[in-house]
Design a protein around this motif. Structure first.
Motif, short mmCIF file in Angstrom:
data_model
loop_
_atom_site.label_atom_id
_atom_site.label_comp_id
_atom_site.label_asym_id
_atom_site.label_seq_id
_atom_site.Cartn_x
_atom_site.Cartn_y
_atom_site.Cartn_z
N MET A 325 0.84 -1.20 0.00
CA MET A 325 0.00 0.00 0.00
C MET A 325 0.87 1.25 0.00
O MET A 325 2.02 1.23 0.46
CB MET A 325 -0.92 -0.02 1.23
CG MET A 325 -1.99 -1.10 1.15
SD MET A 325 -3.03 -1.22 2.63
CE MET A 325 -1.99 -2.20 3.70
N SER A 327 2.74 4.69 0.84
CA SER A 327 3.19 5.34 2.07
C SER A 327 2.41 6.63 2.31
O SER A 327 2.17 7.01 3.45
CB SER A 327 4.69 5.62 2.01
OG SER A 327 5.43 4.41 1.98
N SER A 329 -0.73 8.67 2.66
CA SER A 329 -2.11 8.36 3.03
C SER A 329 -2.92 9.65 3.11
O SER A 329 -2.50 10.61 3.78
CB SER A 329 -2.14 7.64 4.38
OG SER A 329 -3.43 7.18 4.69
N TRP A 334 -7.75 9.57 7.72
CA TRP A 334 -7.38 9.68 9.13
C TRP A 334 -8.37 10.56 9.90
O TRP A 334 -8.61 10.35 11.09
CB TRP A 334 -5.96 10.23 9.26
CG TRP A 334 -4.93 9.24 8.77
CD1 TRP A 334 -4.66 8.90 7.49
CD2 TRP A 334 -4.09 8.43 9.59
NE1 TRP A 334 -3.69 7.94 7.45
CE2 TRP A 334 -3.32 7.64 8.72
CE3 TRP A 334 -3.90 8.32 10.97
CZ2 TRP A 334 -2.36 6.74 9.19
CZ3 TRP A 334 -2.95 7.43 11.43
CH2 TRP A 334 -2.19 6.64 10.56
N GLY A 361 2.51 7.29 6.29
CA GLY A 361 1.85 6.36 7.19
C GLY A 361 2.76 5.66 8.18
O GLY A 361 3.70 4.97 7.78
N THR A 363 1.25 3.49 10.07
CA THR A 363 0.47 2.26 10.07
C THR A 363 -0.65 2.44 9.04
O THR A 363 -0.86 3.54 8.54
CB THR A 363 -0.09 1.97 11.48
OG1 THR A 363 -0.80 0.75 11.48
CG2 THR A 363 -1.00 3.09 11.94
N HIS A 364 -1.37 1.35 8.70
CA HIS A 364 -2.28 1.42 7.55
C HIS A 364 -3.68 0.88 7.84
O HIS A 364 -4.32 0.33 6.94
CB HIS A 364 -1.67 0.65 6.37
CG HIS A 364 -0.64 1.43 5.61
ND1 HIS A 364 0.60 1.69 6.13
CD2 HIS A 364 -0.67 2.00 4.38
CE1 HIS A 364 1.31 2.38 5.25
NE2 HIS A 364 0.55 2.59 4.17
N GLU A 365 -4.18 1.04 9.05
CA GLU A 365 -5.53 0.57 9.34
C GLU A 365 -6.56 1.25 8.46
O GLU A 365 -7.46 0.59 7.90
CB GLU A 365 -5.88 0.80 10.81
CG GLU A 365 -5.24 -0.17 11.79
CD GLU A 365 -3.81 0.20 12.10
OE1 GLU A 365 -3.11 -0.62 12.72
OE2 GLU A 365 -3.38 1.31 11.72
N ALA A 367 -6.16 2.82 5.52
CA ALA A 367 -6.00 2.53 4.10
C ALA A 367 -6.50 1.14 3.73
O ALA A 367 -7.22 0.96 2.74
CB ALA A 367 -4.53 2.69 3.70
N VAL A 368 -6.16 0.14 4.53
CA VAL A 368 -6.55 -1.22 4.17
C VAL A 368 -8.05 -1.43 4.37
O VAL A 368 -8.69 -2.16 3.60
CB VAL A 368 -5.74 -2.25 4.99
CG1 VAL A 368 -6.17 -2.32 6.44
CG2 VAL A 368 -5.83 -3.63 4.35
N LYS A 393 7.93 2.66 7.16
CA LYS A 393 6.99 3.43 7.98
C LYS A 393 7.72 4.66 8.51
O LYS A 393 8.96 4.70 8.58
CB LYS A 393 6.47 2.58 9.14
CG LYS A 393 5.69 1.34 8.71
CD LYS A 393 4.39 1.72 8.04
CE LYS A 393 3.50 0.50 7.81
NZ LYS A 393 4.06 -0.44 6.84
N CYS A 545 -5.15 -6.30 13.76
CA CYS A 545 -3.92 -5.82 13.12
C CYS A 545 -2.73 -6.31 13.91
O CYS A 545 -2.79 -6.45 15.14
CB CYS A 545 -3.91 -4.30 12.95
SG CYS A 545 -3.81 -3.36 14.47
#
Length: 681
Positions: A325, A327, A329, A334, A361, A363-365, A367-368, A393, A545
């Motif tokens: 994904m 970087s 975001s 958010w 990012g 972390t990618h909660e 985005a995913v 990251k 996650c």
């Protein structure tokens, strides 16, 4: 101006060759002819209309998908193939440019099926020089070569893909689509190309798959001068006379073995409070770029790639699917979860030329979850999804320190799971935690799973995987009487007894190398990540996650396993497994120097798992002692010295086993037997 049907409606200044009248072919007819160029396609013409010899034609695999048509004359099949001095077929593949060429005098084969318009739908080609009683096998899409059985079949329905009704990555291909099949006698692999009409529109995806995998098709080598002589270009250090040997003198490794040099790199002596940071700077594993950012140099990159391979093995063993994904975001993702503000200054933010806000990012909660929510036709039968990535990251640390243990830019493996129920999500949670335990066991790291706070990520349950070391920033409470362990952040300050058995708690420090969270519907409810349940109703996905600090694991392993002066690696992660040290130039032992090269070649030949894992320290202007000191600092698991006893009959080599501290003298056969037991990631 006429339109060329092979160009999908694009105008062409050249008129196509006149079509041949359909021949009264029947199954089993022998088809012969020559290949000629026609627009973007090819035709198989009878010898009378064929172009002169020596004019090969090309078919380039373009993004729009090529078209070609095969037309030919035919005559009855002889009872058996007879030897012929004329090449019957020549298939050549240019792997680098995905280009297929048909050249040679002609094409010959057996007609398996045909269309009403006379186009060859399935043509079984003979070998280049057919021999008597040499049966040509038809090729299908299966591989005949035996493969290792997997624990469970890979189901298409379990793959996470873009769902579009009726869509196929190669376009619509029916089971009855005509096929053009290439073959040669004794083929160990089988492939077929599918077509979708009389004009035979080639499926580009299948073609690319064939071309990228044809290195492993030994049968094609019999039909192609290009493949039979093809050797992959591999860079090896050293002059041409040194063959394929990796030599230390060509490594990019700026060493700073003096303490004052290391201090000048970081600016202040107070910054070097960590053993792993000091050692990695000294031996040239990392080099500072800016505060909290480091160049990862070749040895570190090799070790990290091995670690990623081990992580991939463990994650894919439980059904993980690897993604990648961005970087960058978007801020709106958010803001939807209120983390744009709650993350505070640790979130690295930026604005593009159009004024749109982004973050790099950590972390990618968001985005995913948005990615999965965009798939509107998910079924409970497809779940669970375990999507993971290994990427850079970013975190704006207020005071970066300890080298790779706490920086502003780092590598992390982050996995996100989607389940159909809370019970299934908890089972997945336990499955991933067990995989983490298996990973650390394979690395030889004694990590402790402790209860942890959910922090800014959220959820209802969280655990950390801590590696106990004195430099660790986390304070842990562990009960020696039972299995209870927790980060002190989750306990009352006044609590001194274990809540499970009321026994005394032992306090220690640790480095967090992994973290798991059970999220529930915290993110799926925001982005409406739904699936259709067993009753046909939409339901929110239950999420989890799971993170692993990739660069942090490397540094933490060095911190835990190394001495004050020498690096020690987990066996699977050592950048190179073996270092060979030949005698010093001009010394009495120089007569045995040639034995070192012979040993290098013999190890590579007899122990294939160590190819690319053996390094030759060719700095023969240095003494054996100085080179052994450097090898000891770098932590090669095995250092093999060609010393005085190499002049004995038989020759004996001095073998240092760095991780155990043993020193033994072994013959060449003994060295190979010892190294044959080494496992490599």
């Amino acid at each position: 101006m006429e339109r060329d049907p092979q160009h999908r409606g694009r105008a062409s200044s050249k008129k196509p060759s006149p079509a041949l009248a359909p021949a009264p072919w029947g199954r089993g007819a022998e088809v012969t002819g020559k290949v000629c160029r026609w627009g973007r396609g090819h035709r198989l013409l009878p010898p009378a209309q064929a172009p002169p010899t020596g004019s090969p034609s090309r078919l380039h695999i373009g993004s729009a998908g090529p078209h070609f048509q095969l037309l030919a004359s035919a005559h009855p099949v002889p009872p058996a193939w007879s030897p012929s001095p004329t090449p019957q077929v020549c298939l050549e593949y240019d792997l680098s440019s995905l280009e297929m060429r048909r050249s040679g005098v002609g094409v010959r084969g057996v007609l398996v099926s045909k269309s009403s318009c006379g186009a060859v739908e399935k043509l079984q080609l003979a070998s280049r020089w057919p021999q008597k009683n040499n049966v040509s096998r038809e090729v299908s899409r299966r591989e005949v070569k035996k493969k290792k059985k997997t624990s469970s079949p890979l189901l298409l329905s379990k793959l996470f893909t873009e769902n579009s009704p009726g869509a196929s990555p190669c376009g619509p291909v029916s089971h009855t689509s005509p096929r053009l099949t290439f073959t040669s006698p004794g083929a160990e692999y089988q492939r077929c190309l599918h077509f979708t009409g009389a004009s035979a529109s080639l499926c580009q995806g299948v073609m690319e798959g064939l071309l990228t995998r044809c290195r492993a098709l030994p049968a094609l080598a019999t039909c192609s001068h290009q493949l039979s002589g093809y050797v992959p270009h591999r860079f090896r250090h050293g002059a041409p006379g040194r063959g394929k040997r990796l030599v230390l003198s060509r490594m990019f490794q700026p060493q700073n073995l003096r303490e004052d040099q290391v201090l000048s790199l970081e600016g202040r002596s107070g910054d070097l409070t960590c053993k792993s940071q000091r050692l990695m700077l000294q031996v040239g594993l990392i080099h500072p770029a800016s505060s909290g950012c480091y160049h990862l140099l070749p040895y570190t990159v090799r070790a990290m790639e091995k670690l990623v391979r081990v992580i991939d093995q463990e994650m894919q063993a439980i059904g993980g699917q690897k993604v990648n994904m961005p970087s960058l975001s978007p801020a709106e993702l958010w803001r939807a979860t209120n983390r744009w503000d709650s993350m505070g200054k640790e979130l690295l933010r930026l604005r593009d030329r159009h004024g749109k806000e982004y973050c790099l990012g950590p972390t990618h909660e968001e985005a995913v979850t948005a990615l999965v929510a965009s798939q509107k036709t998910l079924s409970y039968k497809q779940l669970p999804f375990l999507l993971y990535q290994v990427t850079r990251k970013f975190r704006d640390e207020p005071r970066p320190r300890f080298g790779l243990l706490r920086g502003r830019e780092f590598y992390m493996k982050d996995m996100y799971t989607f389940d159909s129920s809370p019970e299934a999500a908890r089972q997945t949670y336990s499955l991933v935690c067990d995989a983490y335990g298996s990973l650390f066991d394979r690395l030889g790291l004694q990590c402790v799973k402790v209860q942890a706070d959910v922090g800014s990520i959220g959820g209802t349950m969280s655990h950390e995987f801590q590696l106990p070391v004195d430099v660790g920033e986390d304070r842990l409470a562990v009960c020696p009487s039972c299995s209870f362990s927790a980060n002190v952040e989750t306990l009352d300050l006044s609590q001194t007894n274990c809540p499970a058995c009321q026994g005394p708690l032992t306090k220690t420090k640790g480095i967090e190398v992994g973290h798991t969270f059970y999220l529930g519907t915290k993110y799926s409810s925001v982005f409406n990540a739904q699936f259709t349940n067993a009753h046909g109703k939409p339901s929110l996905a239950e999420m989890g996650c799971y993170g692993l600090g990739v660069t942090r694991i490397l540094a933490a392993a060095i911190e835990a396993l190394s001495t004050e002066d020498c690096i020690r690696w987990p066996g699977l992660l050592a950048p190179y497994q073996v270092c060979l040290i030949p005698p010093k130039k001009g010394s009495k032992e120089e007569a045995a120097a040639e034995l070192t090269g012979h040993l290098y070649d013999h190890i590579a030949e007899v122990t294939p798992q160590l190819r690319g894992e053996v390094l030759l320290d060719d700095r023969t202007h240095l003494t054996i002692g100085n080179r052994l000191k450097d090898a000891n600092k770098l932590g090669y698991p095995f250092v093999i010295i060609t010393g005085k006893r190499a002049l004995d009959n038989p020759a004996h080599f001095e073998v240092w086993c760095q991780n155990t501290g043993e020193v033994v003298f072994l013959t060449r056969e003994g060295v190979v037997e010892l190294l044959g037991q080494v496992q490599v990631a």
